[in-house]
Design a protein around this motif. Sequence first.
Motif, PDB file in Angstrom:
ATOM      1  N   MET A 170       0.814  -1.211   0.000  1.00 23.69           N
ATOM      2  CA  MET A 170       0.000   0.000   0.000  1.00 23.69           C
ATOM      3  C   MET A 170       0.851   1.266   0.000  1.00 23.69           C
ATOM      4  SD  MET A 170      -2.963  -0.957  -0.527  1.00 23.69           S
ATOM      5  CE  MET A 170      -3.556   0.724  -0.557  1.00 23.69           C
ATOM      6  N   GLN A 206     -11.907   5.059   6.259  1.00 25.75           N
ATOM      7  CA  GLN A 206     -12.013   3.678   5.778  1.00 25.75           C
ATOM      8  C   GLN A 206     -11.405   3.469   4.402  1.00 25.75           C
ATOM      9  OE1 GLN A 206     -14.522   5.754   6.422  1.00 25.75           O
ATOM     10  NE2 GLN A 206     -16.337   5.397   5.153  1.00 25.75           N
ATOM     11  N   VAL A 207     -10.965   4.545   3.737  1.00 30.18           N
ATOM     12  CA  VAL A 207     -10.283   4.391   2.449  1.00 30.18           C
ATOM     13  C   VAL A 207      -8.985   3.618   2.690  1.00 30.18           C
ATOM     14  CG1 VAL A 207      -9.149   5.598   0.539  1.00 30.18           C
ATOM     15  CG2 VAL A 207     -11.312   6.453   1.458  1.00 30.18           C
ATOM     16  N   THR A 208      -8.783   2.561   1.909  1.00 26.81           N
ATOM     17  CA  THR A 208      -7.709   1.608   2.190  1.00 26.81           C
ATOM     18  C   THR A 208      -6.342   2.269   2.344  1.00 26.81           C
ATOM     19  OG1 THR A 208      -8.909  -0.072   0.946  1.00 26.81           O
ATOM     20  CG2 THR A 208      -6.599  -0.517   1.411  1.00 26.81           C
ATOM     21  N   ALA A 211      -6.235   3.997   5.668  1.00 15.74           N
ATOM     22  CA  ALA A 211      -6.332   3.058   6.791  1.00 15.74           C
ATOM     23  C   ALA A 211      -5.024   2.301   7.021  1.00 15.74           C
ATOM     24  CB  ALA A 211      -7.471   2.074   6.540  1.00 15.74           C
ATOM     25  N   LEU A 212      -4.296   2.022   5.911  1.00 17.59           N
ATOM     26  CA  LEU A 212      -3.109   1.181   6.033  1.00 17.59           C
ATOM     27  C   LEU A 212      -1.787   1.945   5.999  1.00 17.59           C
ATOM     28  CD1 LEU A 212      -4.131  -1.886   3.829  1.00 17.59           C
ATOM     29  CD2 LEU A 212      -4.337  -1.592   6.307  1.00 17.59           C
TER      30      LEU A 212
END
Length: 441
Positions: A170, A206-208, A211-212
Motif C-alpha cells: 500500500m 475507511q479508504v484503504t 487506513a493502512l
Amino acid sequence: MDNQKSELIEKIRQQFETAPYPRISLDQSPKNDYELLFIHNFLTPYYLKNQKVIKTDCKAILDAGCGSGYKSLILAEANPGAKIIGIDISEESVSLAKQRLQYHGFDNAEFYVMSIQDLPSLGLEFDYINCDEVLYLLPDIAVGLQAMKSVLKSNGIIRTNLHNSLQRSMYFSAQKVFKLMGLMNDNPRELEIELVTDIMKSLKDQVTIKALTWSHPEAGREEWILMNHLLQGDKGYNIPEMFAALKTADLEFVSMVNWRHWEITDLFTEPDNLPAFLEMSLPEISVEERLHLFELLHPVHRLIDFWCGHSNQSQPFVPVSEWTHSDWQVARVHLHPQLKAPQVREDLLKCIAKQRPFTISRYIPLSTQVPIEIESMVAACLLPLWEGAQPIMSLVELWLKLRPIHPVTLEPVSSETAFEEVKELLIMLEAFLYVLLERSA
C-alpha cells in the motif's frame, strides 16, 4: 550507468542531502538499547554462522549508507575496539555522522562521501558490513551486494535488508498516487509534504490507502512521509528475489536478523500438533521455501532483514542439538556481551533476593511468544558468566551448592541430575543467543 538510473540516484542523494536520515538528536545514546546493540554486535551473526565466540577489538566495520550516523554510533557501542568506517552519497549526512561519533567520544571512526559501487577505491577490507535501509534504493540489488562482497574479508559478514513487497504494497500504491500528481518529479520538500498531508487527512478513514498507511502520530510525521509516501527509488522484494540476488552475487545466506520472528510454526495455534501435511513437508523444504511460506501466510515484516557472507566460508560445526555427552562435559559457556550490562546483573540479583522469576527476554525480546523467564534459583547459577566464560561443569558445581536437596523428594541431588538441569537451561538460552556455547577443540 544509464541516464535514467543516474537521475534516480541523484534524486535519492538530493532527498537525503536536504533531509538526512534518521533525525535523531546528537546527544541520544543507544547504550541502554540492548536489542539494537545485540543486532549490531558482529559476534551475533558470527556465532550463528560459525558457532564460535570472537572479540570485536581491531575488527574493521563498514556502515554502508551511514546517513546521519546513528547506526554508526550503535556499531561503535556494540563492538568495543572496532574501527568504524562510514560512507554515504550525501555530504550533509556524512558531516552529521562525523559530529555524532565525535560527540560520543569515538575517535576510531572515519567517514567518506561515496557510493556503495565505489567501495573498492577505499582500498580496505572489512570484517563486518552494515547496510541498513539502503540496498532496496539501488537500481540493481545484486550489483550492490557484489560491491560489498568485493571489500568483505573471507570470513566476513554483511547485514543488509530489502523492503518487503507484500507487506509494503500500500505504500508503493501511495507513491504511485503522488508520482501521478507530480509530487516526486523533483526532490520533495515542505510543499510536497504539506500536500501529501492535506490529501491523506481529507480521505475518509475507511479508504484503504489511509487506513493502512496513515497511522503515524503527528510528531515526526514529516520524516515519516519522506521515508514512506515520498521516498525516491523505493522498491519491494520477496524472499525468492532476495535469494536470487544472493546467488547472482555468489553470497551465502546466514540467517534472518530477527530469526525468531520468522518461525513458521509460531503461526499455528498448536505448534507441536501441526496439520499432517505440514508435519510431513516442513522438515523437507529448504530455508528459502520456509521463509517464503512464512511471508505468504503472514506478511508482517516491513524489512527482509538478513545476514550473508562469502559462499563456502562457514566453519563446519556440530549443532548443539547433536552434541554428545562428552561434548557437553568440556563445553564453555559465554554470556552474550549485550547482557553483561551492570543493570541486567543488578536486576538479576534483585530477582534472586526476592525469589521471583528473572525475565531475560525483557532486555532482548527475540521471541514473539510468551516472555522467557528463569526461576530465580536457577538463574543464580548464571551469575559467574558476568565475570567471564565458564566451563559448564563449574556451573553444575554451583547448581549443586544452590540446590543440593530435591524440593519434592528431599533427596540429595546427584551430579548427573544437576548436569542435566543445567544443560536443559543452557539449550533453552542458546536458542535465543542469550548464552553462547563452544565445544573445546
